[in-house]
Write a protein that holds these residues in place. Sequence first.
Motif, PDB file in Angstrom:
ATOM      1  N   SER A  57     -26.321 -16.139 -52.371  1.00 49.31           N
ATOM      2  CA  SER A  57     -27.626 -16.181 -53.267  1.00 49.31           C
ATOM      3  C   SER A  57     -27.631 -17.315 -54.307  1.00 49.31           C
ATOM      4  O   SER A  57     -26.686 -17.393 -54.882  1.00 49.31           O
ATOM      5  CB  SER A  57     -28.139 -15.010 -53.859  1.00 49.31           C
ATOM      6  N   GLY A  58     -28.504 -18.377 -53.699  1.00 44.66           N
ATOM      7  CA  GLY A  58     -28.534 -19.701 -54.560  1.00 44.66           C
ATOM      8  C   GLY A  58     -27.586 -20.716 -53.961  1.00 44.66           C
ATOM      9  O   GLY A  58     -27.657 -21.663 -54.519  1.00 44.66           O
ATOM     10  N   ASN A  59     -26.679 -20.341 -53.107  1.00 45.51           N
ATOM     11  CA  ASN A  59     -25.730 -21.203 -52.776  1.00 45.51           C
ATOM     12  C   ASN A  59     -26.395 -21.963 -51.551  1.00 45.51           C
ATOM     13  O   ASN A  59     -26.631 -21.494 -50.329  1.00 45.51           O
ATOM     14  CB  ASN A  59     -24.269 -20.556 -52.142  1.00 45.51           C
ATOM     15  N   PRO A  60     -26.476 -23.423 -51.529  1.00 44.25           N
ATOM     16  CA  PRO A  60     -27.491 -24.172 -50.404  1.00 44.25           C
ATOM     17  C   PRO A  60     -26.615 -24.047 -49.097  1.00 44.25           C
ATOM     18  O   PRO A  60     -27.034 -24.432 -47.886  1.00 44.25           O
ATOM     19  CB  PRO A  60     -27.394 -25.588 -51.046  1.00 44.25           C
ATOM     20  N   TRP A  64     -31.799 -20.792 -48.458  1.00 42.88           N
ATOM     21  CA  TRP A  64     -33.054 -21.789 -48.543  1.00 42.88           C
ATOM     22  C   TRP A  64     -33.315 -22.029 -49.791  1.00 42.88           C
ATOM     23  O   TRP A  64     -34.130 -23.035 -50.066  1.00 42.88           O
ATOM     24  CB  TRP A  64     -34.005 -21.390 -47.437  1.00 42.88           C
ATOM     25  N   ALA A  65     -33.426 -20.995 -50.614  1.00 44.77           N
ATOM     26  CA  ALA A  65     -33.558 -21.057 -52.115  1.00 44.77           C
ATOM     27  C   ALA A  65     -34.981 -21.357 -52.309  1.00 44.77           C
ATOM     28  O   ALA A  65     -35.330 -22.261 -53.022  1.00 44.77           O
ATOM     29  CB  ALA A  65     -32.628 -21.987 -52.965  1.00 44.77           C
ATOM     30  N   ALA A  80     -37.414 -16.754 -57.926  1.00 47.86           N
ATOM     31  CA  ALA A  80     -36.552 -17.285 -56.862  1.00 47.86           C
ATOM     32  C   ALA A  80     -36.480 -16.338 -55.765  1.00 47.86           C
ATOM     33  O   ALA A  80     -36.761 -14.865 -55.887  1.00 47.86           O
ATOM     34  CB  ALA A  80     -35.052 -17.480 -57.300  1.00 47.86           C
ATOM     35  N   HIS A  81     -36.550 -16.767 -54.568  1.00 44.27           N
ATOM     36  CA  HIS A  81     -36.389 -15.972 -53.255  1.00 44.27           C
ATOM     37  C   HIS A  81     -35.423 -16.426 -52.321  1.00 44.27           C
ATOM     38  O   HIS A  81     -35.573 -17.698 -51.730  1.00 44.27           O
ATOM     39  CB  HIS A  81     -37.781 -16.125 -52.539  1.00 44.27           C
ATOM     40  N   ALA A  82     -34.287 -15.810 -52.291  1.00 40.53           N
ATOM     41  CA  ALA A  82     -33.177 -16.175 -51.461  1.00 40.53           C
ATOM     42  C   ALA A  82     -33.603 -15.800 -49.887  1.00 40.53           C
ATOM     43  O   ALA A  82     -34.032 -14.644 -49.692  1.00 40.53           O
ATOM     44  CB  ALA A  82     -31.912 -15.499 -51.752  1.00 40.53           C
ATOM     45  N   ARG A  83     -33.419 -16.628 -49.008  1.00 42.24           N
ATOM     46  CA  ARG A  83     -33.516 -16.449 -47.571  1.00 42.24           C
ATOM     47  C   ARG A  83     -32.381 -16.983 -46.921  1.00 42.24           C
ATOM     48  O   ARG A  83     -32.037 -18.116 -47.031  1.00 42.24           O
ATOM     49  CB  ARG A  83     -34.857 -17.237 -47.356  1.00 42.24           C
ATOM     50  N   GLY A  84     -31.982 -16.364 -45.879  1.00 39.36           N
ATOM     51  CA  GLY A  84     -30.570 -16.726 -45.109  1.00 39.36           C
ATOM     52  C   GLY A  84     -30.755 -17.983 -44.305  1.00 39.36           C
ATOM     53  O   GLY A  84     -31.585 -18.173 -43.547  1.00 39.36           O
ATOM     54  N   SER A  92     -27.463 -11.665 -43.089  1.00 43.67           N
ATOM     55  CA  SER A  92     -26.285 -12.076 -43.202  1.00 43.67           C
ATOM     56  C   SER A  92     -25.976 -12.604 -44.602  1.00 43.67           C
ATOM     57  O   SER A  92     -24.765 -12.856 -45.111  1.00 43.67           O
ATOM     58  CB  SER A  92     -25.753 -13.421 -42.349  1.00 43.67           C
ATOM     59  N   ILE A  93     -26.936 -12.223 -45.655  1.00 41.39           N
ATOM     60  CA  ILE A  93     -26.760 -12.351 -47.138  1.00 41.39           C
ATOM     61  C   ILE A  93     -27.417 -11.325 -47.837  1.00 41.39           C
ATOM     62  O   ILE A  93     -27.375 -11.293 -49.142  1.00 41.39           O
ATOM     63  CB  ILE A  93     -27.327 -13.791 -47.347  1.00 41.39           C
ATOM     64  N   ASN A  94     -27.966 -10.165 -46.973  1.00 47.59           N
ATOM     65  CA  ASN A  94     -28.736  -9.474 -47.905  1.00 47.59           C
ATOM     66  C   ASN A  94     -27.949  -8.119 -48.628  1.00 47.59           C
ATOM     67  O   ASN A  94     -26.799  -8.139 -48.524  1.00 47.59           O
ATOM     68  CB  ASN A  94     -29.909  -8.576 -47.271  1.00 47.59           C
ATOM     69  N   GLY A  95     -28.463  -7.270 -48.981  1.00 50.45           N
ATOM     70  CA  GLY A  95     -27.726  -6.200 -49.756  1.00 50.45           C
ATOM     71  C   GLY A  95     -27.132  -5.057 -48.715  1.00 50.45           C
ATOM     72  O   GLY A  95     -26.629  -3.916 -49.299  1.00 50.45           O
ATOM     73  N   MET A  96     -27.623  -5.174 -47.456  1.00 53.10           N
ATOM     74  CA  MET A  96     -27.169  -4.211 -46.288  1.00 53.10           C
ATOM     75  C   MET A  96     -27.693  -2.674 -46.428  1.00 53.10           C
ATOM     76  O   MET A  96     -27.091  -1.952 -45.941  1.00 53.10           O
ATOM     77  CB  MET A  96     -25.506  -4.303 -46.220  1.00 53.10           C
TER      78      MET A  96
END
Length: 584
Positions: A57-60, A64-65, A80-84, A92-96
Amino acid sequence: MKKRYDYVIVGGGSAGSALANRLSADGTSTVLVLEAGRSDFIIDPLIHMPGALMFPSGNPLYDWAYQTDPEPHMGGRRVAHARGKVLGGSSSINGMIFQRGNPGDYEKWASNPGMEHWDYAHCLPYFKRMETTIAGADAWRGGSGPLKLERGPATSPLFQAFLEATEQAGYTRTDDVNGYRQEGFAPFDRNVYRGSRWSASRAYLRPIRDRKNLDIVTLAMVTGLRWQGDRVTGVDFVRARRRHHSVEAGEVILCGGAFNTPQLLQLSGIGDPETLRAAGVTPRVDLPGVGQNLQDHLEVYLQHVSLQPVSIQPWLKMWKAPYIGAEWLFANKGVGATNHFEAGGFIRTNDEVAYPNLMFHFLPIAVRYDGTASAGDHGYQVHIGPMNSDVVGRLKIRSADPFQHPSILFNYLSTERDRKEWVEVVRAARHILAQPAFWPFDGGESSPGIEAQSDEQILDWVAKDAETALHPSCSAKMGTDEMSVVDPTTMGVHGVPGLRVVDASVFPSITNGNIYAPVMMVAEKAADLIAGNTPLAPDPAPVYRANAGMPLFPEGDPRNEAWNARHDIPSAAAAMAAAQKGQA
């Protein structure tokens, strides 16, 4: 890559992965997946190690940040809205956490005109088809699907205290929140298998990447649709922001999610003409619902200090990272092999709702989702927020530049009902955390703190501290009314031959819980609709209904009559007439 495909899928995320698998399964239909992000390399621990979930999250390289516009009811702050930004998308980046939602969610869907075949009985076979539930298949759960689902052990002292406290607070346990009864508390399903994240890409794409009729292209940003008259015939895209390409398609299927899909529709001239002209885009198709009806779940973390050293706080120390990584890599176990959201539950915070409107995620540590603002010492927390909020927002492009993020506004906390339920959910969570089971551990509430007691103080805290639960949806909804965008019988965009949408944007309303599982169900069902397969027969498995006679919609909404008719529940007028007849 070929010049033309039967299907071009825009977005290799959750829905796109499932569609690519199902639509290429006949061996003859040619399928191209265009993913704007990069590949989900199997050697990447930040994707595949569940315990590393906070780092993308937050990593480009992964995210998509997105950010909202200043939210007027949250002090003007941006959320902020993290999107894979990778194959598998947000899976691939969510909390599962794997939650289907409540059966009532799909009854709500089916109460909308034209949506009759999206009720729970018609959706359940697709939920079952996509699952391998490691805990065991039954009348409600699947046992042979691509998605492998483990159930959290929830055996640590803090998880045991939490589950015991819920019973002491007067709530019930349930065997499976995704089975017969959602209401209650239990260990949660996770898309984790043998210590690794089981994303949509890993479940659906990786096993079939060698199919000769399937091509997957990463770093491919679709910039617009290609047209022949009023029909969409392909897409334009840019690879690595340099080389421009075009490809022809028999069908284009947008799977970009609740942000990218309406953005691409608007960039291509599909949407509200006034919005399009303001952004410098020539309108083609008047569909005012594109970008409207945007919904999400907002959440806060109610945190406590732990008096005993039983949380996972010590494992956040950076010097322990090599040991965690090695234990996960070589033994598939340890703190890196779990998402730590191992248990939680669903309750109703008032008697005015037909089914649960609050979900709990319990976490045996006090830390923010992105890993910041740790309590420093041992602690624990619950993630809470209303599940069926009546708040709606909107999305619109700012310009004709496909690389500029759109204007996003959710209008969090903007309605009286939403603010009322926020106060209820905080008080309900405090009631559980105050039970005797927690007394040996409870060192006091660290966030928001005991000073936040009145309704106004609680709402002030929520406005200042709440984050998105990362469930954006509903921005290109299925239906037949004037604000609908997608035909629920074909997934085609109204008035646009050759173009379909399959992702969270097509939800008519948000589901009760995390949205990954419903997105995958929609993709599975849509694959049959698109391929022309005979849909799976409805499954009449019974489900728990606490308030079966309670209306699903606000009083006076005509959709309540459709709900009543579907379940043989007499309308208020009919019930009154029957009562008067009996008295006579």
